[in-house]
Every structure is written in structure tokens, then in C-alpha cells.
Design a protein around this motif. Structure first.
Motif, short mmCIF file in Angstrom:
data_model
loop_
_atom_site.label_atom_id
_atom_site.label_comp_id
_atom_site.label_asym_id
_atom_site.label_seq_id
_atom_site.Cartn_x
_atom_site.Cartn_y
_atom_site.Cartn_z
N VAL A 1 0.86 -1.19 0.00
CA VAL A 1 0.00 0.00 0.00
C VAL A 1 0.89 1.24 0.00
N PRO A 2 0.77 2.11 -1.02
CA PRO A 2 1.67 3.27 -1.10
C PRO A 2 1.75 4.10 0.18
N ARG A 3 0.63 4.38 0.81
CA ARG A 3 0.64 5.19 2.02
C ARG A 3 1.44 4.53 3.13
N GLU A 4 1.37 3.22 3.22
CA GLU A 4 2.14 2.50 4.23
C GLU A 4 3.62 2.50 3.90
N LEU A 5 3.96 2.40 2.62
CA LEU A 5 5.36 2.34 2.22
C LEU A 5 6.06 3.68 2.43
N ILE A 6 5.38 4.77 2.11
CA ILE A 6 6.02 6.09 2.16
C ILE A 6 5.92 6.72 3.54
N HIS A 7 4.76 6.62 4.17
CA HIS A 7 4.55 7.31 5.45
C HIS A 7 4.52 6.36 6.64
N ASP A 8 4.62 5.07 6.39
CA ASP A 8 4.55 4.07 7.45
C ASP A 8 3.27 4.25 8.28
N GLN A 9 2.18 4.55 7.56
CA GLN A 9 0.89 4.75 8.22
C GLN A 9 0.05 3.48 8.08
N LEU A 10 0.10 2.63 9.07
CA LEU A 10 -0.69 1.41 9.06
C LEU A 10 -2.10 1.72 9.55
N PRO A 11 -3.12 1.15 8.93
CA PRO A 11 -4.49 1.46 9.30
C PRO A 11 -4.84 0.95 10.69
#
Length: 272
Positions: free
Chosen positions: A61-71
Motif C-alpha cells: 500500500v503506497p501510504r504505508e510504504l512512504i509514510h509508514d501509516q498502518l491502518p
């Protein structure tokens, strides 16, 4: 769009890594939840919830890869009934997800039989010669590097996206880029859809150059490789990385054989 079916480029060694990659992709696809729905062309809600839970855990998931934002909430795979009807139950994840590792797992996931078979066809036709030139271990490393860079390249361009990214397309695009550098004049049998499928034998630089041009054009429309959309930007990045990594090998690569031109089954001179 042309469909490659075979290249005229003999091998010196058996491409064990290419065969193993194809086998791994097929086995993983057969084990993915929701396969029955993809075969029948439809899925029930339980299958979709199970598939969404699986992808949230193993897709990139791009958001997880770049910002390390896990849901904070993810589908559990269960179906629940609420005021607005049935839907997938969400809850805090009961697993620890590593975004960098998800890139590796995502490279072996596919969304449909068409997605899988298309990727494996390109890998089989073009990957065997790249493995033959690089050697087994170096080829495997090359494949993984192209896959990782293509996914992270796409993620950088879509850093806010929470859509799961799956498929081996980025790594295979790197293989195609390497083939263009090392074997631009190799002949490739293709089927061209024009009322019927016309068989033609074209130079690899035409087939792969046309493929890359399409990916570059489509990438401006951007999107993610799931539910019918494709991560074209990942293909572009993977292709360019493959070209760059293969370039040092170009000088020592023997040219492929140049058989007589064949067009529509007839002998010709000067055919591509």
C-alpha cells in the motif's frame, strides 16, 4: 496491443529461476482466497471480505510504504449486518505488517486469471534469455530489485493512496527493459488483433518499444493495479530500471540469430 507468443532466441542453459517464479506465482494464486469467484466471474460477499482482509495484510500500500501509516481498522474477513445492511467487519489488525516485506509478498499476488496469465506469458518468453545471460542468482536478484524499485517508484508518485498494489508486473517490466537493451534485434512472434489475430514476426525493439510507449502514455491516467485498474507508472519505472541494470552486460552479449524474414507464413526479404 500485440500479444507475444515466442521469441527466436535460443538458450544455453535451462532457466530454472524463471520456471520457479512462474510456478510460485501460480501456486500462490491458487491459494488466494476468492479464487472461486474469479474463476466463475462473480464473488459473494463472504469471499470478497476474505479477499479484502488478505490483501490488506499482504499487498503493498503506497501510504504505508512512504509514510509508514498502518491502518487502525482492517477487514477481518467476516461478514456483519448493520443498520445499512451487510458488509465486511472491520477491527484493529491482529497481525504485525512490515511495509517493505509487503512489497515482496505483493509481487506474487494477482487479481485474476487474466492478470496472472498475461504476466507469466511475458516472463516466460523474455525472462528465460535474461536469466541465460545473467546467471541464475544474479537474475533472481535483478528481478527482485526491479520489483522493489517499481513499487516504491509508484508509491512515491501516489503517496497518499491507500489502495493495495499487487502483481509481478513491475519486476517483469524490468525483464522487458533488459531484453530491449541486450537483444533489440531478436525476432519475436506476435499476434496482432485486426479482425482476426494476425501472426507476425517483429524485431524485439518494435514489440517492447511499443509496449513501453503504451505504458508511458497510460501512466498519465495513473491508478492502481486492482479491480480493473493498472499501475502503469510502476511498469515505466521497472522498465527503465531493467534497462539501466542490463546496460553493463550489453558489450559482452552475443547477438541472437537472424533467420529469414517471415510475414504471414511466407518468406520475405528485409522483414522485421
Amino acid at each position: 496491443m500485440v500479444i507475444p507468443v515466442h521469441d527466436v532466441n535460443p538458450l544455453r542453459h535451462t532457466p530454472y529461476v524463471t520456471f520457479a517464479l512462474i510456478a510460485a506465482n501460480v501456486v500462490v494464486f491458487l491459494l488466494m482466497p476468492g479464487l472461486a469467484g474469479s474463476v466463475a466471474g462473480q464473488s459473494n460477499l463472504a469471499q470478497l471480505c476474505h479477499l479484502h482482509a488478505f490483501l490488506d495484510q499482504y499487498a503493498a500500500v503506497p501510504r504505508e510504504l512512504i509514510h509508514d501509516q498502518l491502518p487502525g481498522l482492517v477487514p477481518t474477513g467476516a461478514v456483519g449486518v448493520g443498520p445499512q445492511g451487510s458488509g465486511c467487519v472491520v477491527a484493529p489488525p491482529d497481525y504485525q505488517k512490515s511495509p517493505p516485506l509487503s512489497v515482496l509478498t505483493a509481487m506474487f499476488l494477482h487479481g485474476s486469471w487474466l492478470h496472472l496469465l498475461g504476466n507469466m506469458l511475458f516472463l516466460l518468453i523474455f525472462g528465460n534469455n535474461i536469466e541465460d545471460r545473467m546467471g541464475h542468482l544474479r537474475y533472481l536478484l535483478f528481478y527482485l530489485v526491479c520489483g522493489y524499485v517499481s513499487v516504491y517508484g509508484f508509491a512515491l508518485l501516489n503517496s497518499s493512496s491507500g489502495e493495495p498494489l499487487i502483481g509481478a508486473s513491475g519486476a517483469i517490466a524490468g525483464v522487458l527493459g533488459a531484453y530491449l537493451v541486450l537483444y533489440p534485434t531478436a525476432r519475436v512472434w506476435v499476434l496482432v488483433p485486426f479482425l482476426i489475430f494476425l501472426p507476425l514476426r517483429l524485431a524485439a525493439w518494435i514489440v517492447l518499444g511499443f509496449w513501453f510507449a503504451l505504458q508511458a502514455v497510460y501512466s498519465y491516467g495513473g491508478a492502481v493495479s486492482q479491480a480493473g485498474s493498472v499501475a502503469y507508472a510502476a511498469h515505466v519505472v521497472g522498465f527503465i530500471v531493467g534497462m539501466l541494470l542490463a546496460w553493463p552486460l550489453k558489450r559482452g552479449t552475443p547477438p541472437p540469430p537472424q533467420p529469414p524474414g517471415i510475414l504471414f507464413g511466407r518468406q520475405t526479404r528485409g522483414a522485421w
